[in-house]
Design a protein around this motif. Structure first.
Motif, PDB file in Angstrom:
ATOM      1  N   GLN A 169      80.303 -31.881  12.592  1.00 26.94           N
ATOM      2  CA  GLN A 169      81.445 -32.671  12.149  1.00 26.94           C
ATOM      3  C   GLN A 169      81.006 -34.027  11.625  1.00 26.94           C
ATOM      4  N   GLU A 170      81.766 -34.532  10.662  1.00 25.33           N
ATOM      5  CA  GLU A 170      81.495 -35.842  10.093  1.00 25.33           C
ATOM      6  C   GLU A 170      82.006 -36.924  11.046  1.00 25.33           C
ATOM      7  N   PHE A 171      81.418 -38.117  10.966  1.00 25.73           N
ATOM      8  CA  PHE A 171      81.903 -39.253  11.736  1.00 25.73           C
ATOM      9  C   PHE A 171      81.768 -40.521  10.913  1.00 25.73           C
ATOM     10  N   THR A 172      82.517 -41.546  11.312  1.00 25.81           N
ATOM     11  CA  THR A 172      82.371 -42.877  10.734  1.00 25.81           C
ATOM     12  C   THR A 172      82.352 -43.895  11.851  1.00 25.81           C
ATOM     13  N   CYS A 173      81.636 -44.972  11.618  1.00 22.87           N
ATOM     14  CA  CYS A 173      81.606 -46.124  12.519  1.00 22.87           C
ATOM     15  C   CYS A 173      81.942 -47.343  11.676  1.00 22.87           C
ATOM     16  N   GLU A 174      82.845 -48.183  12.168  1.00 23.48           N
ATOM     17  CA  GLU A 174      83.243 -49.365  11.416  1.00 23.48           C
ATOM     18  C   GLU A 174      83.084 -50.616  12.267  1.00 23.48           C
ATOM     19  N   ARG A 175      82.600 -51.686  11.606  1.00 28.04           N
ATOM     20  CA  ARG A 175      82.481 -52.979  12.270  1.00 28.04           C
ATOM     21  C   ARG A 175      82.365 -54.054  11.198  1.00 28.04           C
ATOM     22  N   ASP A 176      83.140 -55.119  11.340  1.00 30.33           N
ATOM     23  CA  ASP A 176      83.074 -56.248  10.408  1.00 30.33           C
ATOM     24  C   ASP A 176      83.134 -55.803   8.949  1.00 30.33           C
ATOM     25  N   ASN A 177      84.075 -54.939   8.612  1.00 30.93           N
ATOM     26  CA  ASN A 177      84.274 -54.435   7.247  1.00 30.93           C
ATOM     27  C   ASN A 177      83.110 -53.602   6.718  1.00 30.93           C
ATOM     28  N   LEU A 178      82.243 -53.134   7.579  1.00 30.41           N
ATOM     29  CA  LEU A 178      81.157 -52.238   7.190  1.00 30.41           C
ATOM     30  C   LEU A 178      81.461 -50.849   7.730  1.00 30.41           C
ATOM     31  N   VAL A 179      81.121 -49.830   6.957  1.00 33.87           N
ATOM     32  CA  VAL A 179      81.371 -48.449   7.366  1.00 33.87           C
ATOM     33  C   VAL A 179      80.073 -47.670   7.265  1.00 33.87           C
ATOM     34  N   ILE A 180      79.730 -46.974   8.333  1.00 33.94           N
ATOM     35  CA  ILE A 180      78.596 -46.056   8.328  1.00 33.94           C
ATOM     36  C   ILE A 180      79.171 -44.651   8.457  1.00 33.94           C
ATOM     37  N   ARG A 181      78.750 -43.766   7.564  1.00 35.20           N
ATOM     38  CA  ARG A 181      79.198 -42.376   7.597  1.00 35.20           C
ATOM     39  C   ARG A 181      78.028 -41.481   7.968  1.00 35.20           C
ATOM     40  N   GLY A 182      78.335 -40.426   8.708  1.00 32.56           N
ATOM     41  CA  GLY A 182      77.266 -39.519   9.083  1.00 32.56           C
ATOM     42  C   GLY A 182      77.793 -38.179   9.534  1.00 32.56           C
ATOM     43  N   THR A 183      76.890 -37.396  10.095  1.00 30.53           N
ATOM     44  CA  THR A 183      77.207 -36.050  10.558  1.00 30.53           C
ATOM     45  C   THR A 183      76.658 -35.866  11.961  1.00 30.53           C
ATOM     46  N   GLU A 184      77.472 -35.272  12.814  1.00 35.23           N
ATOM     47  CA  GLU A 184      77.086 -34.975  14.197  1.00 35.23           C
ATOM     48  C   GLU A 184      76.851 -33.479  14.319  1.00 35.23           C
ATOM     49  N   TYR A 185      75.794 -33.113  15.039  1.00 33.84           N
ATOM     50  CA  TYR A 185      75.464 -31.720  15.352  1.00 33.84           C
ATOM     51  C   TYR A 185      75.427 -31.616  16.862  1.00 33.84           C
ATOM     52  N   ARG A 186      76.410 -30.912  17.450  1.00 35.15           N
ATOM     53  CA  ARG A 186      76.567 -30.884  18.909  1.00 35.15           C
ATOM     54  C   ARG A 186      76.506 -29.454  19.425  1.00 35.15           C
ATOM     55  N   PRO A 187      75.408 -29.127  20.142  1.00 35.96           N
ATOM     56  CA  PRO A 187      75.366 -27.809  20.786  1.00 35.96           C
ATOM     57  C   PRO A 187      76.316 -27.791  21.984  1.00 35.96           C
ATOM     58  N   ARG A 188      76.606 -26.616  22.461  1.00 36.86           N
ATOM     59  CA  ARG A 188      77.463 -26.503  23.649  1.00 36.86           C
ATOM     60  C   ARG A 188      76.740 -27.067  24.862  1.00 36.86           C
ATOM     61  N   GLY A 189      77.512 -27.687  25.734  1.00 40.02           N
ATOM     62  CA  GLY A 189      76.947 -28.213  26.971  1.00 40.02           C
ATOM     63  C   GLY A 189      77.358 -29.647  27.205  1.00 40.02           C
ATOM     64  N   LYS A 190      77.030 -30.128  28.403  1.00 42.41           N
ATOM     65  CA  LYS A 190      77.347 -31.507  28.790  1.00 42.41           C
ATOM     66  C   LYS A 190      76.073 -32.191  29.237  1.00 42.41           C
ATOM     67  N   GLY A 191      76.073 -33.507  29.154  1.00 38.81           N
ATOM     68  CA  GLY A 191      74.922 -34.279  29.598  1.00 38.81           C
ATOM     69  C   GLY A 191      73.670 -34.013  28.776  1.00 38.81           C
ATOM     70  N   LEU A 192      73.854 -33.719  27.489  1.00 35.10           N
ATOM     71  CA  LEU A 192      72.721 -33.379  26.624  1.00 35.10           C
ATOM     72  C   LEU A 192      72.000 -34.634  26.140  1.00 35.10           C
ATOM     73  N   PRO A 193      70.710 -34.533  25.860  1.00 33.25           N
ATOM     74  CA  PRO A 193      69.988 -35.669  25.271  1.00 33.25           C
ATOM     75  C   PRO A 193      70.460 -35.887  23.828  1.00 33.25           C
ATOM     76  N   ILE A 194      70.171 -37.058  23.293  1.00 34.30           N
ATOM     77  CA  ILE A 194      70.622 -37.428  21.947  1.00 34.30           C
ATOM     78  C   ILE A 194      69.430 -37.728  21.055  1.00 34.30           C
ATOM     79  N   ALA A 195      69.522 -37.313  19.790  1.00 35.13           N
ATOM     80  CA  ALA A 195      68.522 -37.660  18.776  1.00 35.13           C
ATOM     81  C   ALA A 195      69.263 -38.272  17.590  1.00 35.13           C
ATOM     82  N   ILE A 196      68.844 -39.463  17.171  1.00 33.80           N
ATOM     83  CA  ILE A 196      69.414 -40.110  15.992  1.00 33.80           C
ATOM     84  C   ILE A 196      68.358 -40.059  14.898  1.00 33.80           C
ATOM     85  N   VAL A 197      68.724 -39.438  13.773  1.00 33.79           N
ATOM     86  CA  VAL A 197      67.777 -39.208  12.681  1.00 33.79           C
ATOM     87  C   VAL A 197      68.203 -40.061  11.486  1.00 33.79           C
TER      88      VAL A 197
END
Length: 91
Positions: free
Chosen positions: A21-49
């Motif tokens: 799914q796509e996501f956006t983050c906004e702060r101080d009139n700046l927008v970052i757009r990206g894509t999240e890839y989430r496998p099933r499960g909870k408490g998973l580690p995170i990788a930011i590419v």
């Protein structure tokens, strides 16, 4: 596989138990757009590419997909003002 991920990225969907799914983050009139890839499960580690200079998330998407296949919630995104694609994140 790349085309399937591209289609799912646009529509939001599930591929090999990975929610895309796509996501956006906004702060101080700046927008970052990206894509999240989430496998099933909870408490998973995170990788930011992140992409290199004057590139886009499309150049590193395969890494984010691979991390998700390995059990990481992964994100790839467009830097503010640092993307070469139309619809880029804003600066």
């Amino acid at each position: 596989m790349f085309k399937v991920v591209e289609i799912l990225q646009r529509l939001g969907g599930l591929k090999n138990n990975i929610l895309v799914q796509e996501f956006t983050c906004e702060r101080d009139n700046l927008v970052i757009r990206g894509t999240e890839y989430r496998p099933r499960g909870k408490g998973l580690p995170i990788a930011i590419v992140s992409h290199g200079f004057m590139a886009s998330q499309n150049t590193v998407r395969h890494y984010a997909v691979k991390f998700a296949e390995l059990g990481y919630v992964s994100y790839c995104f467009e830097f503010c003002g640092g993307c070469i694609l139309k619809g880029k994140s804003e600066l």
